[in-house]
Every structure is written in structure tokens, then in C-alpha cells.
Design an enzyme around this catalytic site. Structure first.
Site, mmCIF file in Angstrom:
data_model
loop_
_atom_site.group_PDB
_atom_site.id
_atom_site.type_symbol
_atom_site.label_atom_id
_atom_site.label_comp_id
_atom_site.label_asym_id
_atom_site.label_seq_id
_atom_site.Cartn_x
_atom_site.Cartn_y
_atom_site.Cartn_z
ATOM 1 N N LYS A 285 2.342 -2.232 9.017
ATOM 2 C CA LYS A 285 3.558 -1.421 8.835
ATOM 3 C C LYS A 285 4.755 -2.259 9.224
ATOM 4 C CE LYS A 285 2.087 3.313 9.694
ATOM 5 N NZ LYS A 285 2.526 4.547 10.345
ATOM 6 N N ASP B 52 2.881 16.367 10.059
ATOM 7 C CA ASP B 52 2.755 16.154 8.607
ATOM 8 C C ASP B 52 1.289 15.998 8.229
ATOM 9 O OD1 ASP B 52 3.455 15.862 5.951
ATOM 10 O OD2 ASP B 52 4.269 13.839 6.159
ATOM 11 N N ALA C 77 11.921 4.778 1.995
ATOM 12 C CA ALA C 77 13.317 4.363 2.055
ATOM 13 C C ALA C 77 13.507 3.283 3.122
ATOM 14 C CB ALA C 77 14.195 5.562 2.364
ATOM 15 N N PHE C 78 12.740 3.340 4.200
ATOM 16 C CA PHE C 78 12.994 2.472 5.349
ATOM 17 C C PHE C 78 11.900 1.461 5.608
ATOM 18 C CE2 PHE C 78 14.501 6.844 6.396
ATOM 19 C CZ PHE C 78 15.829 6.599 6.065
ATOM 20 N N GLY C 79 10.683 1.787 5.217
ATOM 21 C CA GLY C 79 9.576 0.932 5.620
ATOM 22 C C GLY C 79 8.572 0.730 4.515
ATOM 23 N N LYS C 80 7.595 -0.115 4.807
ATOM 24 C CA LYS C 80 6.502 -0.322 3.857
ATOM 25 C C LYS C 80 5.219 -0.616 4.610
ATOM 26 C CE LYS C 80 7.962 -5.129 3.289
ATOM 27 N NZ LYS C 80 8.499 -6.152 2.391
ATOM 28 N N LEU D 218 0.827 -1.213 0.000
ATOM 29 C CA LEU D 218 0.000 0.000 0.000
ATOM 30 C C LEU D 218 0.855 1.254 0.000
ATOM 31 C CD1 LEU D 218 -2.581 -1.088 2.740
ATOM 32 C CD2 LEU D 218 -2.943 -1.097 0.262
ATOM 33 N N GLY D 219 2.144 1.107 0.305
ATOM 34 C CA GLY D 219 3.038 2.268 0.314
ATOM 35 C C GLY D 219 4.426 1.808 0.707
ATOM 36 N N ARG D 220 5.447 2.484 0.157
ATOM 37 C CA ARG D 220 6.799 2.136 0.582
ATOM 38 C C ARG D 220 7.698 3.343 0.511
ATOM 39 N NH1 ARG D 220 7.938 -2.769 -1.023
ATOM 40 N NH2 ARG D 220 10.171 -2.485 -1.242
#
Length: 360
Positions: free
Chosen positions: A63, A224, A39-42, A35-37
Site C-alpha cells: 500500500k 466498511d 484518489a489518494f493511494g494505490k 491491484l487497486g487505486r
């Protein structure tokens, strides 16, 4: 309780994680598509069997870190987990459902899945389907027209044999599909074909204010807040989330390079840009920009303006955006209030909840 001046993540880092309450067995999790990625996580979609004592299988979002993540990234995700356990449950927040922290597998934080993706993409998909009030929607249904007897040859009767659903299908979702990872095919409820109304926009704004009022009451500063971090769930419920480690801020134009970091400049209060001061009041500023996004149906803020030093100094000198296309004078005034140069003069989230509740 720790002193207020210590940031929440530092406070939470020292908190214990209550495994008896949150630990979920890995073998009950079946991981699915991404669903999203970043530099460090997805973040991946998954099926969880028996989560939160439910007898059924539930679709969730997970996550996790990417291969090769460092100890400090592990610590960041663990801290995020502790923050989520500390914050507690609210309808308008993407809530924690469980976690897999035990040795023998990756750290996984399990949160609610929001079927309709982020608010920014969703609003863009609705630009052909915006009606100023609920009744207006009734007059827009395409009529099926019969072949008139004296119709000139070669002229097709307008919309003959076109179902209303087909004419509504040009909601711009086709090209957006990969972006928001939404399968329109799966969508039996015709959600993408439903028109969107002024009431919906005010409702989304109200719900985000409610979620933020809750987060700020739990001493949480978001940092954010933007339409890309608001997710849309069933029944027109919106939820605040944060992709954090799982957003590619290197590829995403919303994050502008400043020194050795990337910042969502268009959403930031002047005191955050210039003095690195973040507070609930700087979140209120960002909320004003989020309102602008909502009432422009997913427009990009400060259209046509270069994000550079000049932008920052003009912001400090009082440059503000004009009212977006679909806002009312009342709504625009709320934006301007959120963008007050003096943080103390900006409204509190509780006041925003009240104002938007009245408009609703």
C-alpha cells in the site's frame, strides 16, 4: 491504555512505530502490477526478498500513496500502519508483513497478498458452478460419450471431445479478469474450475466472523465490511482487508454520495446513516449484508432499490431484504438478527462464530 471512547486511529496516531520490528529495506522490494487505486493511494503486487526472515522471495501487496498526496494522507497511511502493528496477527485478517518508512523514498505498507482477489468477484464467477453438497459435484462431471452407431447425421454427440475443464471454463471469469486482476493462465491448480458448495459459503461466513471477533477484541471498528473487502487466499482461507485510500469511491457505485462524502449506504446500519454512530454493533449489521452477498453468490444488495432518502427512512421503519437464493432458513435468521433495529439486540461476533461453527 487509552480510554475506550477515543477512536482507535486517534489512539494509534500517538503510538510509536517500532522500526526494529517492522522496517524492511526498500531495495529488497520489487514492485509489480497494480491491484487497486483510489484518489489518494494505490495497492501494488510486489516481490519481497527475505521478508519475515524468510530465505525466499515472497509475493506481497504494498500500500502506498499516489504522487501528489498531501501531508494528511501521509498521516492517514502512517496511522493505518500503526493500527496494523497494534492489532496483531490473525489468520482471517490481511496481515502486516513490514513497512518502508525511512527517508529517501515513499511510505510503503507491506501486507499479505491474496492470490484470488475479492470475494464478491470470485462468488460471481462461481454462479454456474454451485452445488448444494460435495457429492453433487460428482454427478456433474460431463461424461465423454462415444459415437453411437445409429446417430443421426448432423447431430453432434453431446460434449463429445469437450474436456470437463473446458466446459467449466465458462465460469464467467473471462469478462471479470481485468476486474479482479487474476491471471487464469497462471492458475495451474484449476481453482476457478472447482465447483463451490454450501459448505464453502458457510466456511467463508464463519471465517469472516472469526476475523471480526478478533478485530473487535482489539477495539477495532471496520466501518466498511463488505464482500469487496474480503480477499480469498490459498486453501480456501478468507481474509478481511480494507482498501481505504486505494479504492476509487468516486467511480464505485457501492459508495453513494451523501453531502460531501461518499458512503457504502447498502452496508450501513441505520444509526450510522442517521447519527454517524459506528460501533462493533454497526459492523455486525454490515456483516449481515455481507452474509446476504455470500448467499446470493455476489449479488448486489437491495436489488432494484434506489439509494435515496426514501431508502434510508424505509430502512429505519424496518424494511429488510428477502432471503437470498442460496441461504437456508437458519442462515437467513442470522441475517435478520444482525439487522435488528436496536444495536444492543444484535448478536456479538463471538455468538456468530459459534452459530456458524455449529452449522459448519
Amino acid at each position: 491504555s487509552m480510554p475506550d471512547e477515543v477512536p482507535l486511529d486517534e489512539q494509534c496516531e500517538r503510538l510509536p512505530y517500532d522500526a526494529s520490528k517492522w522496517e524492511f529495506a526498500r531495495e529488497r522490494l520489487k514492485l509489480g502490477k497494480s491491484l487497486g487505486r483510489g484518489a489518494f493511494g494505490k495497492v501494488v503486487q510486489a516481490s519481497a526478498f527475505g521478508i519475515k526472515k524468510s530465505p525466499t522471495c515472497r509475493t506481497v501487496a504494498v500500500k502506498m500513496l499516489k504522487e501528489g498526496a498531501t501531508a494528511s494522507e501521509y498521516k492517514a497511511l502512517m496511522t493505518e500502519l500503526k493500527i496494523l502493528t497494534h492489532i496483531g496477527h490473525h489468520l482471517n485478517v490481511v496481515n502486516l508483513l513490514g513497512a518502508c518508512t525511512k527517508q529517501g523514498g515513499p511510505l510503503m505498507v507491506i501486507v499479505e497478498y491474496c492470490k484470488y482477489g475479492n470475494l464478491s468477484n470470485y462468488l460471481k464467477s462461481k454462479r454456474d458452478l454451485f452445488f448444494l453438497n460435495k457429492d453433487a459435484a460428482l454427478h456433474m462431471e460431463p461424461k465423454k460419450e462415444k459415437m453411437e452407431p445409429g446417430l443421426e447425421q448432423g447431430k453432434k454427440p453431446r460434449l463429445d471431445s469437450v474436456t470437463s475443464s473446458e466446459s467449466f471454463a465458462s465460469s464467467g471469469f473471462q469478462e471479470d479478469k481485468s476486474l479482479s486482476d487474476v491471471e487464469e493462465e497462471e492458475d495451474s491448480d484449476g481453482f476457478y474450475k472447482e465447483p463451490i458448495t454450501m459448505e464453502d459459503l458457510i466456511s467463508y461466513s464463519f471465517q469472516v466472523a472469526r476475523g471480526m471477533e478478533f478485530l473487535s477484541s482489539r477495539k477495532c471498528i471496520h466501518r466498511d465490511l463488505a464482500a469487496r473487502n474480503i480477499l480469498l487466499s490459498e486453501n480456501n482461507v478468507v481474509k478481511i482487508c480494507d482498501f481505504g485510500l486505494a479504492r476509487d469511491i468516486y467511480k464505485n457505485p457501492d459508495y453513494v454520495r451523501k453531502g460531501d462524502t461518499r458512503l457504502p449506504l447498502k452496508w450501513m446500519a441505520p444509526e450510522s446513516i442517521f447519527d454517524k454512530i459506528y460501533s462493533t454493533k454497526s459492523d455486525v449489521w454490515s456483516y449481515g449484508v455481507l452474509l446476504w452477498e455470500i448467499f446470493s453468490l455476489g449479488g448486489s444488495p437491495y436489488p432494484g432499490v434506489q439509494m435515496d432518502e426514501d431508502f434510508c427512512s424505509r430502512l429505519r421503519e424496518g424494511m429488510r431484504m428477502r432471503a437470498p437464493e442460496y441461504s437456508t432458513p437458519e442462515i437467513y435468521q442470522i441475517m435478520l438478527d444482525c439487522w435488528h433495529r436496536d444495536p444492543k439486540e444484535r448478536p456479538r461476533f463471538a455468538e456468530l462464530v459459534e452459530k456458524l461453527g455449529d452449522l459448519l
